[in-house]
Write a protein that holds these residues in place. Sequence first.
Motif, PDB file in Angstrom:
ATOM      1  N   GLU A  61       0.839  -1.200   0.000  1.00 50.13           N
ATOM      2  CA  GLU A  61       0.000   0.000   0.000  1.00 50.13           C
ATOM      3  C   GLU A  61       0.877   1.254   0.000  1.00 50.13           C
ATOM      4  O   GLU A  61       1.814   1.368   0.801  1.00 50.13           O
ATOM      5  CB  GLU A  61      -0.878  -0.003   1.258  1.00 50.13           C
ATOM      6  N   GLY A  68      -2.546   3.634   8.886  1.00 53.03           N
ATOM      7  CA  GLY A  68      -1.702   3.192   7.783  1.00 53.03           C
ATOM      8  C   GLY A  68      -0.413   2.541   8.266  1.00 53.03           C
ATOM      9  O   GLY A  68      -0.029   1.466   7.799  1.00 53.03           O
ATOM     10  N   SER A 120       1.693   0.292   5.699  1.00 55.29           N
ATOM     11  CA  SER A 120       1.592   1.160   4.530  1.00 55.29           C
ATOM     12  C   SER A 120       2.797   2.078   4.410  1.00 55.29           C
ATOM     13  O   SER A 120       3.439   2.427   5.401  1.00 55.29           O
ATOM     14  CB  SER A 120       0.316   2.009   4.612  1.00 55.29           C
TER      15      SER A 120
END
Length: 536
Positions: free
Chosen positions: A234, A255, A260
């Motif tokens: 991501e 995140g 991420s």
Amino acid sequence: MTAHDHTALALFEAAFKQYAERPAFTFLGFTLTFADIDTLSKRFAAYLHHDLGLKPGDRIALQMPNIGQYPVAVYGALRAGLVVVNVNPLYTQRELKHQLNDSGAKALVVLSNVAGEVAQIIDDTAVEQVIVTNIADLMPLPKRLLVNTVVKYIKKMVPEFSFSRSESLLSALDKGKHLKLPNIDINPDDLMVLQYTGGTTGVAKGAMLTQHNLYSNVQQIKAHLPELFSADTEVHAAPLPLYHVYAFNLHLLAGFSSGSHSVLIPNPRDLPSLFKALLPHKITVFVGINTLFNAMLHHAQFSELDYSSLKATSAGGMALTSDTAKHWHQKTGCPITEGYGLTETSPVVSSNPISAIQIGTIGIPVPDTQVKVIDAEGRSLPVGESGELCVKGPQVMKGYWQRPDSTADVLDADGWLATGDIASINVDGYIKIVDRKKDMIIVSGFNVYPNEIEDIVMLHEDVLEAAVVGVPSSAGGEKVKVFIVSENDSLKEEEVIAHCRKHLTAYKVPKLVEFRESLPKTNVGKILRRELRDES
């Protein structure tokens, strides 16, 4: 250090172990891995605890744009058991002094570019130590020296300043290298962040967000919008400032705890720099606000970005216009998911599921969140009727810092938070914001409170009366307009705006000034802002 379950700290401690070799944050073309952040934040935590002698529960203010030093400072402060106070780098001296004094912050981490304003007021606050960082401090040599030299001596972006007690971030990290990580017990009910928000009185209040509040909202967001965190690779675009609770949660907590990679944009208003930062990456998630989407769409470089991997675009902070939503979808192939939140709710309350977007609504509540609309007497209203939106859930703040009366105004004994927004709830559970109960103005996603601006305008010797309202902006959202009754017929619009610029952050400064012989008032003398807004 012990981080109990259901704490935000436990989330990122797990991420350090699970994703060590992955890229975590990229800024100005330089990338820090999860392992890099782990090492640096441990050193910073050790420095804060042992060298500065800061104790769990002490407050530390962070005043930086989106650069790699931000996550290092956040995770380091939290590992030391401190409470993070996020501070806007654009604040004026007056705003800075209020927030530092109100929070009782004992330390401040500040970017050298904005340290000049801080230096003017620091002796009038409780801050005992200032930690100064230059923009490229975390980059390797010789790039660090090159960038810092250019910024300071060629671009002249760093003013002269001095502090009676200060240290460079690099020196602090070097000291921490030789110290042990403190052994601190972190619990779910511990205060984690003091996130400042305005009020109808114009006085910024610190929303007390606990470890459990933020942990809960992370779980709620992940369950509600799994597409934002599903892939192993991501890549999140991060143009919204990390000192804003929306970006703070999505990039530094939700995140990060999912592995991420966030591409940090220090100044999203500088669109060429924004595109330069994003061009090398295949962005999968874009988190922004309406004004940014609109500005990007009208920029020549917009078509140069690679949207082939973009699967989610999330909008919050201000209303999403249908025109912006339509054109973004057309040009990227990715619809915008609009949501709703408040500083007081850590922040997410609701969002449109990516697979079931209803444009013009703020979606449905995230899991474990109850919503209702009430009338002026506090009675719940049926489906379809408009009333004040109230929220209840584990993400709702503990209260306002040292302001029990203000807390009681918005939080009842059963845990319901009155949002001050007028909304209706459809049969299918989707929520639509109808209007704002209060006179708050939203400029580029930031809350602007009329009383604060009126107080500043009234300081001008030629102003007798002032009223501030929000009027629609051609870029989307609102801009600030001030109506003035003056005793000096020669007072000019430019003089009023120049006066405001001395005391207010740029986004709060009125864009429009209208002089009147008188202002509309109630029979008890209260200025009718709504009437002025309707006329504009």
